[in-house]
Design a protein around this motif. Structure first.
Motif, PDB file in Angstrom:
ATOM      1  N   GLU A 124      -4.895   0.191  -8.199  1.00  0.00           N
ATOM      2  CA  GLU A 124      -4.001  -0.951  -8.059  1.00  0.00           C
ATOM      3  C   GLU A 124      -4.752  -2.190  -7.569  1.00  0.00           C
ATOM      4  OE1 GLU A 124      -1.102  -3.657  -7.979  1.00  0.00           O
ATOM      5  OE2 GLU A 124      -1.127  -1.732  -9.041  1.00  0.00           O
ATOM      6  N   TYR A 125      -5.738  -2.009  -6.691  1.00  0.00           N
ATOM      7  CA  TYR A 125      -6.500  -3.170  -6.231  1.00  0.00           C
ATOM      8  C   TYR A 125      -7.265  -3.809  -7.379  1.00  0.00           C
ATOM      9  CZ  TYR A 125      -9.558  -6.274  -3.730  1.00  0.00           C
ATOM     10  OH  TYR A 125     -10.216  -7.416  -3.307  1.00  0.00           O
ATOM     11  N   LEU A 126      -7.910  -3.009  -8.190  1.00  0.00           N
ATOM     12  CA  LEU A 126      -8.670  -3.551  -9.316  1.00  0.00           C
ATOM     13  C   LEU A 126      -7.747  -4.259 -10.312  1.00  0.00           C
ATOM     14  CD1 LEU A 126     -11.197  -0.617  -9.867  1.00  0.00           C
ATOM     15  CD2 LEU A 126     -11.684  -2.888  -8.911  1.00  0.00           C
ATOM     16  N   ALA A 127      -6.535  -3.738 -10.485  1.00  0.00           N
ATOM     17  CA  ALA A 127      -5.570  -4.412 -11.356  1.00  0.00           C
ATOM     18  C   ALA A 127      -5.152  -5.750 -10.754  1.00  0.00           C
ATOM     19  CB  ALA A 127      -4.341  -3.523 -11.562  1.00  0.00           C
ATOM     20  N   ALA A 128      -5.003  -5.794  -9.431  1.00  0.00           N
ATOM     21  CA  ALA A 128      -4.641  -7.048  -8.763  1.00  0.00           C
ATOM     22  C   ALA A 128      -5.755  -8.077  -8.886  1.00  0.00           C
ATOM     23  CB  ALA A 128      -4.325  -6.781  -7.288  1.00  0.00           C
ATOM     24  N   VAL A 129      -7.007  -7.621  -8.858  1.00  0.00           N
ATOM     25  CA  VAL A 129      -8.138  -8.536  -9.058  1.00  0.00           C
ATOM     26  C   VAL A 129      -8.072  -9.150 -10.448  1.00  0.00           C
ATOM     27  CG1 VAL A 129     -10.647  -8.687  -9.291  1.00  0.00           C
ATOM     28  CG2 VAL A 129      -9.651  -7.404  -7.389  1.00  0.00           C
ATOM     29  N   GLU A 130      -7.775  -8.335 -11.444  1.00  0.00           N
ATOM     30  CA  GLU A 130      -7.714  -8.831 -12.822  1.00  0.00           C
ATOM     31  C   GLU A 130      -6.647  -9.907 -13.005  1.00  0.00           C
ATOM     32  OE1 GLU A 130      -7.309  -5.819 -15.750  1.00  0.00           O
ATOM     33  OE2 GLU A 130      -9.221  -4.838 -15.288  1.00  0.00           O
ATOM     34  N   ARG A 131      -5.531  -9.769 -12.285  1.00  0.00           N
ATOM     35  CA  ARG A 131      -4.456 -10.758 -12.442  1.00  0.00           C
ATOM     36  C   ARG A 131      -4.543 -11.876 -11.400  1.00  0.00           C
ATOM     37  NH1 ARG A 131      -1.536  -5.985 -10.748  1.00  0.00           N
ATOM     38  NH2 ARG A 131      -0.766  -6.213  -8.612  1.00  0.00           N
ATOM     39  N   HIS A 132      -5.626 -11.870 -10.603  1.00  0.00           N
ATOM     40  CA  HIS A 132      -5.840 -12.917  -9.588  1.00  0.00           C
ATOM     41  C   HIS A 132      -4.625 -13.027  -8.666  1.00  0.00           C
ATOM     42  CE1 HIS A 132      -8.736 -15.001 -12.684  1.00  0.00           C
ATOM     43  NE2 HIS A 132      -9.214 -13.867 -12.223  1.00  0.00           N
ATOM     44  N   LEU A 151       0.830  -1.206   0.000  1.00  0.00           N
ATOM     45  CA  LEU A 151       0.000   0.000   0.000  1.00  0.00           C
ATOM     46  C   LEU A 151       0.865   1.256   0.000  1.00  0.00           C
ATOM     47  CD1 LEU A 151      -2.877  -0.951   2.474  1.00  0.00           C
ATOM     48  CD2 LEU A 151      -2.556  -1.545   0.069  1.00  0.00           C
ATOM     49  N   ALA A 152       1.910   1.244   0.822  1.00  0.00           N
ATOM     50  CA  ALA A 152       2.815   2.391   0.867  1.00  0.00           C
ATOM     51  C   ALA A 152       3.481   2.607  -0.488  1.00  0.00           C
ATOM     52  CB  ALA A 152       3.869   2.177   1.958  1.00  0.00           C
ATOM     53  N   HIS A 153       3.878   1.522  -1.122  1.00  0.00           N
ATOM     54  CA  HIS A 153       4.534   1.618  -2.431  1.00  0.00           C
ATOM     55  C   HIS A 153       3.579   2.203  -3.465  1.00  0.00           C
ATOM     56  CE1 HIS A 153       7.266   0.536  -5.689  1.00  0.00           C
ATOM     57  NE2 HIS A 153       6.236   0.019  -6.328  1.00  0.00           N
ATOM     58  N   THR A 154       2.336   1.773  -3.441  1.00  0.00           N
ATOM     59  CA  THR A 154       1.354   2.285  -4.399  1.00  0.00           C
ATOM     60  C   THR A 154       1.126   3.776  -4.217  1.00  0.00           C
ATOM     61  OG1 THR A 154       0.209   0.154  -4.580  1.00  0.00           O
ATOM     62  CG2 THR A 154      -1.059   2.118  -5.147  1.00  0.00           C
ATOM     63  N   VAL A 155       0.979   4.216  -2.970  1.00  0.00           N
ATOM     64  CA  VAL A 155       0.724   5.631  -2.714  1.00  0.00           C
ATOM     65  C   VAL A 155       1.956   6.470  -3.034  1.00  0.00           C
ATOM     66  CG1 VAL A 155       0.235   7.329  -0.904  1.00  0.00           C
ATOM     67  CG2 VAL A 155      -1.104   5.221  -1.041  1.00  0.00           C
ATOM     68  N   ALA A 156       3.129   5.972  -2.686  1.00  0.00           N
ATOM     69  CA  ALA A 156       4.363   6.712  -2.984  1.00  0.00           C
ATOM     70  C   ALA A 156       4.543   6.887  -4.490  1.00  0.00           C
ATOM     71  CB  ALA A 156       5.565   5.995  -2.387  1.00  0.00           C
ATOM     72  N   GLY A 157       4.072   5.930  -5.273  1.00  0.00           N
ATOM     73  CA  GLY A 157       4.223   5.991  -6.725  1.00  0.00           C
ATOM     74  C   GLY A 157       2.983   6.444  -7.450  1.00  0.00           C
ATOM     75  N   ARG A 158       2.048   7.078  -6.745  1.00  0.00           N
ATOM     76  CA  ARG A 158       0.798   7.503  -7.391  1.00  0.00           C
ATOM     77  C   ARG A 158       1.079   8.481  -8.517  1.00  0.00           C
ATOM     78  NH1 ARG A 158       1.752  10.143  -2.853  1.00  0.00           N
ATOM     79  NH2 ARG A 158       1.124  12.296  -2.494  1.00  0.00           N
ATOM     80  N   GLN A 159       0.170   8.513  -9.459  1.00  0.00           N
ATOM     81  CA  GLN A 159       0.355   9.318 -10.664  1.00  0.00           C
ATOM     82  C   GLN A 159       0.076  10.792 -10.392  1.00  0.00           C
ATOM     83  OE1 GLN A 159      -2.354   7.478 -13.417  1.00  0.00           O
ATOM     84  NE2 GLN A 159      -1.283   5.511 -13.387  1.00  0.00           N
ATOM     85  N   GLU A 160       0.550  11.636 -11.296  1.00  0.00           N
ATOM     86  CA  GLU A 160       0.294  13.070 -11.182  1.00  0.00           C
ATOM     87  C   GLU A 160      -1.207  13.327 -11.192  1.00  0.00           C
ATOM     88  OE1 GLU A 160       1.780  16.890 -10.631  1.00  0.00           O
ATOM     89  OE2 GLU A 160       2.950  15.045 -10.908  1.00  0.00           O
ATOM     90  N   GLY A 161      -1.668  14.085 -10.208  1.00  0.00           N
ATOM     91  CA  GLY A 161      -3.082  14.396 -10.103  1.00  0.00           C
ATOM     92  C   GLY A 161      -3.918  13.310  -9.457  1.00  0.00           C
ATOM     93  N   GLU A 162      -3.281  12.240  -8.993  1.00  0.00           N
ATOM     94  CA  GLU A 162      -4.003  11.105  -8.417  1.00  0.00           C
ATOM     95  C   GLU A 162      -3.928  11.155  -6.897  1.00  0.00           C
ATOM     96  OE1 GLU A 162      -4.348   6.488  -9.761  1.00  0.00           O
ATOM     97  OE2 GLU A 162      -2.343   7.168  -9.202  1.00  0.00           O
ATOM     98  N   SER A 163      -5.050  10.896  -6.234  1.00  0.00           N
ATOM     99  CA  SER A 163      -5.083  10.864  -4.781  1.00  0.00           C
ATOM    100  C   SER A 163      -4.642   9.498  -4.279  1.00  0.00           C
ATOM    101  CB  SER A 163      -6.501  11.156  -4.283  1.00  0.00           C
ATOM    102  OG  SER A 163      -7.375  10.078  -4.631  1.00  0.00           O
ATOM    103  N   ALA A 164      -4.379   9.410  -2.974  1.00  0.00           N
ATOM    104  CA  ALA A 164      -4.022   8.128  -2.371  1.00  0.00           C
ATOM    105  C   ALA A 164      -5.151   7.117  -2.557  1.00  0.00           C
ATOM    106  CB  ALA A 164      -3.715   8.318  -0.884  1.00  0.00           C
ATOM    107  N   ALA A 187       3.234   1.321   7.592  1.00  0.00           N
ATOM    108  CA  ALA A 187       4.033   1.757   6.445  1.00  0.00           C
ATOM    109  C   ALA A 187       3.282   2.814   5.632  1.00  0.00           C
ATOM    110  CB  ALA A 187       4.380   0.563   5.566  1.00  0.00           C
ATOM    111  N   LEU A 188       1.984   2.625   5.460  1.00  0.00           N
ATOM    112  CA  LEU A 188       1.185   3.590   4.712  1.00  0.00           C
ATOM    113  C   LEU A 188       1.115   4.922   5.448  1.00  0.00           C
ATOM    114  CD1 LEU A 188      -0.633   4.353   2.358  1.00  0.00           C
ATOM    115  CD2 LEU A 188      -2.548   3.254   3.554  1.00  0.00           C
ATOM    116  N   ALA A 189       0.936   4.876   6.772  1.00  0.00           N
ATOM    117  CA  ALA A 189       0.884   6.109   7.561  1.00  0.00           C
ATOM    118  C   ALA A 189       2.196   6.883   7.438  1.00  0.00           C
ATOM    119  CB  ALA A 189       0.590   5.783   9.026  1.00  0.00           C
ATOM    120  N   ASP A 190       3.318   6.175   7.427  1.00  0.00           N
ATOM    121  CA  ASP A 190       4.620   6.840   7.291  1.00  0.00           C
ATOM    122  C   ASP A 190       4.742   7.553   5.948  1.00  0.00           C
ATOM    123  OD1 ASP A 190       5.386   5.989   9.796  1.00  0.00           O
ATOM    124  OD2 ASP A 190       6.556   4.272   9.067  1.00  0.00           O
ATOM    125  N   VAL A 191       4.288   6.904   4.885  1.00  0.00           N
ATOM    126  CA  VAL A 191       4.363   7.522   3.556  1.00  0.00           C
ATOM    127  C   VAL A 191       3.487   8.773   3.494  1.00  0.00           C
ATOM    128  CG1 VAL A 191       3.656   7.216   1.148  1.00  0.00           C
ATOM    129  CG2 VAL A 191       5.035   5.476   2.266  1.00  0.00           C
TER     130      VAL A 191
END
Length: 252
Positions: free
Chosen positions: A91-99, A71-84, A134-138
């Motif tokens: 990223e969760y929906l992408a993880a669902v697609e790849r099972h 989760l921390a990695h996803t938020v740290a690498g969020r796209q320009e203009g994208e919220s946490a 980890a997410l709180a730290d980011v």
């Protein structure tokens, strides 16, 4: 042996131990298998097993390090203009697609093994807690960086001569100036602000809830396609519950 070959050998040994342990756990149950038995089956010394896996639970939950950092990695690498929130939903929906096994697509035998083991259930709770930390730290670091921005970069605000005609000239009349009135507006204003921690708790709770649902459906023997359909619908529902409050929080 070169450093590269030595590191490859270590990775292969670690994977062999993990695979052997998982096979034994699935055959006999987590609590019934000892470290000594795993070492014998993997043809390594008992100390070798504990060197790679200090905790027996991590032999079963071998993905614990990427899991806690995800989760921390996803938020740290969020796209320009994208919220946490938006980054984590994407990223969760992408993880669902790849099972992805990291969100619960583990297979029914593995899911039942976790559910039947108090030790593994407790360890999984610990991993969720570490993920929240980890997410709180980011989030805290991101807004600490924002607080050091050059004030000259902020747009100028025109003030009127009459404080009564200009609410911004009177902090008492400006709700944004009051951290209690709008705690999300400036989360870096107070070093003791709990907003990053509270937001991390909410976002992690969403993932805990979704993970448990996927694990329960997996244990029940539903197919990956069926689980993915339910998980996608649930993700839109539970992430949507936070949209009003967190949709504009931690936008890059």
């Amino acid at each position: 042996m070169t450093a590269g070959l030595r590191e490859l050998k270590k990775q292969q040994t670690r994977q062999a131990i993990s695979d052997t342990a998982t096979r034994l756990f699935l055959e006999r149950g987590f609590e019934a298998v000892t470290i000594a038995e795993i070492a014998a089956a993997a043809q390594v010394a008992k100390m070798t097993v504990t060197n790679y896996f200090p905790r027996k639970e991590d032999l079963a939950l071998d993905y614990h390090e990427p899991f806690t950092a995800a989760l921390a990695h996803t938020v740290a690498g969020r796209q320009e203009g994208e919220s946490a929130l938006a980054a984590l939903r994407r990223e969760y929906l992408a993880a669902v697609e790849r099972h992805d096994p990291a969100i619960g697509f583990t297979g029914p035998e593995f899911a039942r093994m976790i559910a039947d083991s108090p030790a593994l259930t407790a360890r999984l709770r610990e991993l969720h807690d570490q993920r929240e930390d980890a997410l709180a730290d980011v989030l805290a670091d991101a807004f600490a960086a924002d607080s050091t921005a050059d004030p000259a970069d902020e747009p100028a605000v025109e003030r009127t001569a009459d404080p009564a005609a200009d609410p911004a000239a009177d902090p008492a009349a400006d709700p944004v100036a009051d951290p209690v009135a709008d705690p999300v507006a400036d989360p870096a204003a107070d070093p003791g602000d709990l907003t990053p921690r509270a937001v991390a708790a909410l976002l992690t709770a969403v993932h805990r809830t979704l993970f448990q649902q996927v694990l329960d459906l997996t244990r029940a023997g539903r197919t990956n396609e069926e689980i993915a359909t339910v998980a996608t619908r649930s993700a839109h529902q539970v992430f949507g519950l936070l949209e009003a409050s967190l949709g504009d929080y931690a936008v890059r």
